[in-house]
Design an enzyme around this catalytic site. Structure first.
Site, PDB file in Angstrom:
ATOM      1  N   GLU A  89      -2.325  11.724   7.643  1.00  0.00           N
ATOM      2  CA  GLU A  89      -1.402  11.724   8.556  1.00  0.00           C
ATOM      3  C   GLU A  89      -0.920  12.844   8.457  1.00  0.00           C
ATOM      4  O   GLU A  89      -0.920  13.935  10.011  1.00  0.00           O
ATOM      5  CB  GLU A  89      -0.355  11.624   8.673  1.00  0.00           C
ATOM      6  CG  GLU A  89      -0.493   9.881   8.041  1.00  0.00           C
ATOM      7  CD  GLU A  89      -1.100   9.602   6.691  1.00  0.00           C
ATOM      8  OE1 GLU A  89      -0.706   7.965   6.255  1.00  0.00           O
ATOM      9  OE2 GLU A  89      -0.658   9.927   5.787  1.00  0.00           O
TER      10      GLU A  89
ATOM     11  N   PHE B   3      10.708  -1.405   2.091  1.00  0.00           N
ATOM     12  CA  PHE B   3       9.502  -0.913   1.463  1.00  0.00           C
ATOM     13  C   PHE B   3       8.983   0.126   2.501  1.00  0.00           C
ATOM     14  O   PHE B   3       8.947  -0.252   3.833  1.00  0.00           O
ATOM     15  CB  PHE B   3       8.778  -1.461   0.452  1.00  0.00           C
ATOM     16  CG  PHE B   3       7.243  -1.167   0.335  1.00  0.00           C
ATOM     17  CD1 PHE B   3       7.906  -0.880  -0.302  1.00  0.00           C
ATOM     18  CD2 PHE B   3       5.295  -1.423   0.773  1.00  0.00           C
ATOM     19  CE1 PHE B   3       6.152   0.329  -1.023  1.00  0.00           C
ATOM     20  CE2 PHE B   3       4.374  -0.602   1.079  1.00  0.00           C
ATOM     21  CZ  PHE B   3       5.025   0.080  -0.624  1.00  0.00           C
TER      22      PHE B   3
ATOM     23  N   MET C 142      -1.815  37.833   3.592  1.00  0.00           N
ATOM     24  CA  MET C 142      -0.848  38.026   3.611  1.00  0.00           C
ATOM     25  C   MET C 142       0.156  38.624   2.436  1.00  0.00           C
ATOM     26  O   MET C 142       0.820  39.549   3.033  1.00  0.00           O
ATOM     27  CB  MET C 142      -0.674  37.762   4.523  1.00  0.00           C
ATOM     28  CG  MET C 142       0.471  38.232   5.945  1.00  0.00           C
ATOM     29  SD  MET C 142      -0.337  39.539   6.533  1.00  0.00           S
ATOM     30  CE  MET C 142      -1.070  38.794   7.808  1.00  0.00           C
TER      31      MET C 142
END
Length: 562
Positions: free
Chosen positions: A51, A113, A466
């Site tokens: 997602e 749930f 970095m």
């Protein structure tokens, strides 16, 4: 007409001109996915691997087009997996609508749930969010969400829809989206701004992402010409002003150019256009532009005086304000001596190549620009991100897509997928570090599945670049957990996903590898081996004035010069 809530969702998306959504199905959004199946000839769905990747893809789609990106996820972990992507869009003012499912209305608040209070979780990182508890509110809420995402300062909006709302039979009346209506709101008073602009002898323009979002790039160029001023850009503003212009001084801030730091130190008027004065730009607030009056123009009044006090301000759409200023400014404004001084610094400290000789990152990115100057470039976050901003000369807005505000490692590949879906005929390259690559490499499967010819260009230095650079500069070379000991064969990994593998091991490999990958028309992974001692310079140490950057440093050592 009667239809299910899920059909209303999809029809409202069609109303808003949505042609593509990104997402991942689950139980709470199965009704919506069934409606997507029914309307698959009108809306394309891209199934990502995660997602978060879907949220970044919707973000990349939006940044590269200016249209609203749409992402769909199920309840619980599906919804929470969107949060980083939503926050990334929020920090960079990207229009996005995130649609999440939830448990039935009667089960809300019972720890059911895969139930989570996603509106509560995302309240700080959305422009607005909604939970729809009554079916008749569904269509108006969706329409309002798109209006909010696109109005004023753009941003993400979340709509949480319980599953029984998507199953309900409700009346639906189609609507044509209303075009942006001119409200005839009078222009704000420009008198103080005009006085500052006409009286200044050493004006300096700093433009940010607002120049891109407002479509004000041409107006910005005309404005700079009118007031005879040099121009610097933020990372988010790259592409809004031509880099070949003699007025361009590069970026400003922690990794900005010497020419920009000179200009901010010596200007008498600092003109901030569509920028929020990030700490990475200000560096040391008390000393920033200490010899100048600051004029800030921004669409969001909340940004004015938020991070630094300004002398004068104008709140409104940047393009509209600049157009009005151009009409009212005198015809002839000249700052010959000021421009001459800035250009002299720029000649001594070039902004378009490393200050300490050619490097592999410069050679790769400058060659890439030679071969594909109009490519859409996305990035992850780190050294490679700064190198891309410094060395790939962006001449068009919406062609540099990077997580500027949140600094999200894992953003770039998802964003590249979204941009490639939106622009199937253009080259799309994600510039990544090897640390960032391992955060989102699963989305290579998405690129291959949909035959998206995204190029994953990995600046592989074997370290978290970095972090490693900061440890080198400021932590006595204590490389605590920044050296990666990955044993992964990246060529084998690329082949396993179905992508074409390439390796750049020496300068002679650069042009042939980049040429072949660009011509392949297939997803590619380029493993570009670089020295871990390559650093991003200039660099202003944290808390130091922006005019005092580190300009050179011995590779592997701590000897710095300013």
């Amino acid at each position: 007409m009667k239809m299910t809530g899920a059909q209303v969702v999809v029809n409202c998306l069609i109303e808003q001109g949505v042609d593509t959504v990104f997402g991942f199905p689950g139980g709470a959004v199965l009704n919506i996915y069934d409606a997507l199946y029914e309307y698959q000839s009108r809306i394309r769905h891209i199934l990502t691997c995660h997602e978060q990747g879907a949220a970044h893809a919707a973000d990349g789609y939006a940044r590269s087009t200016g249209r609203t990106g749409v992402v769909i996820a199920t309840s619980g972990p599906g919804a929470t997996n969107l949060v980083t992507g939503i926050a990334t869009a929020y920090m960079d003012s990207v229009p996005m609508v995130a649609i999440t499912g939830n448990v039935n209305v009667g089960l809300l608040g019972r720890d059911s749930f895969q139930e989570v209070d996603i509106t509560g979780i995302t309240a700080p990182v959305t422009k607005h969010n909604f939970i729809v508890k009554h079916a008749e509110e569904l269509a108006p809420t969706l329409r309002r969400a798109f209006a909010i995402a696109n109005s004023d300062r753009p941003g993400p909006v979340l709509i949480d829809i319980p599953k029984d709302i998507t199953a309900a039979q409700i009346d639906y009346t189609p609507e044509t989206p209303k075009p942006d209506v001119e409200t005839n709101t009078p222009l704000p008073d420009l008198g103080e701004a005009l006085d500052l602009l006409t009286q200044s002898q050493r004006p300096f323009i700093f433009a940010g992402g607002g120049a891109v979002a407002s479509g004000a790039c041409d107006t910005l160029a005309a404005f700079a010409e009118k007031i005879d001023a040099p121009v610097a850009l933020s990372l988010m503003g790259l592409g809004s002003f031509l880099p070949e212009s003699p007025r361009f001084t590069g970026m400003l801030g922690m990794h900005g150019s010497k020419a920009s730091s000179y200009a901010v130190e010596n200007c008498d008027l600092f003109i901030a256009l569509g920028t929020r004065f990030s700490d990475r730009v200000l560096c040391h607030t008390d000393s920033f532009a200490k010899n100048a009056k600051i004029l800030q123009i921004d669409i969001d009044p909340a940004e004015i005086n938020k991070n630094i006090p300004v002398f004068a301000s104008v709140a409104g759409d940047l393009g509209t304000i600049l157009t009005a200023l151009l009409r009212q400014l005198p015809d002839r404004i000249s700052h010959t001596e000021w421009m001459k001084n800035v250009q002299a610094i720029k000649a001594n400290y070039p902004i378009d190549r490393p200050l300490d000789g050619d490097t592999m990152p410069y050679a790769v990115l400058s060659t890439l620009h030679d071969l594909a100057p109009d490519a859409i470039v996305t990035t992850e976050v780190g050294q490679h991100q700064m190198w891309a901003g410094q060395y790939f000369h962006f001449t068009r807005p919406r062609h540099f897509l990077t997580s500027g505000g949140l600094g999200t490692m894992g953003f770039g590949l998802g964003a590249a997928i979204g941009a490639q879906v939106a622009h199937p005929g253009e080259h799309v390259i994600n510039v990544a570090g090897d640390g960032s690559f391992f955060m989102n490499l699963n989305e290579l499967a998405t690129a291959v599945t949909y035959d998206l010819p995204v190029i994953e260009l990995i600046m592989n230095n074997g370290v978290l670049g970095m972090v490693h650079q900061w440890q080198q500069f400021f932590y006595k070379e204590h490389y605590s957990h920044s050296v990666l000991d990955r044993q992964t064969d990246l060529s084998a990994l690329a082949r396993a996903f179905g992508a074409l593998p390439f390796t750049i091991a020496r300068p002679a490999d650069i042009r042939p590898v980049l040429s072949e990958s660009l011509q392949s028309g297939r997803p590619c992974v380029i493993n570009c081996l670089i020295d871990p001692g390559e650093n991003v310079l200039p660099m202003v140490p944290a808390g130091k004035p922006v005019g005092d950057p580190i300009l050179s440093l011995e590779k592997g050592g701590g000897n710095e010069t300013h």
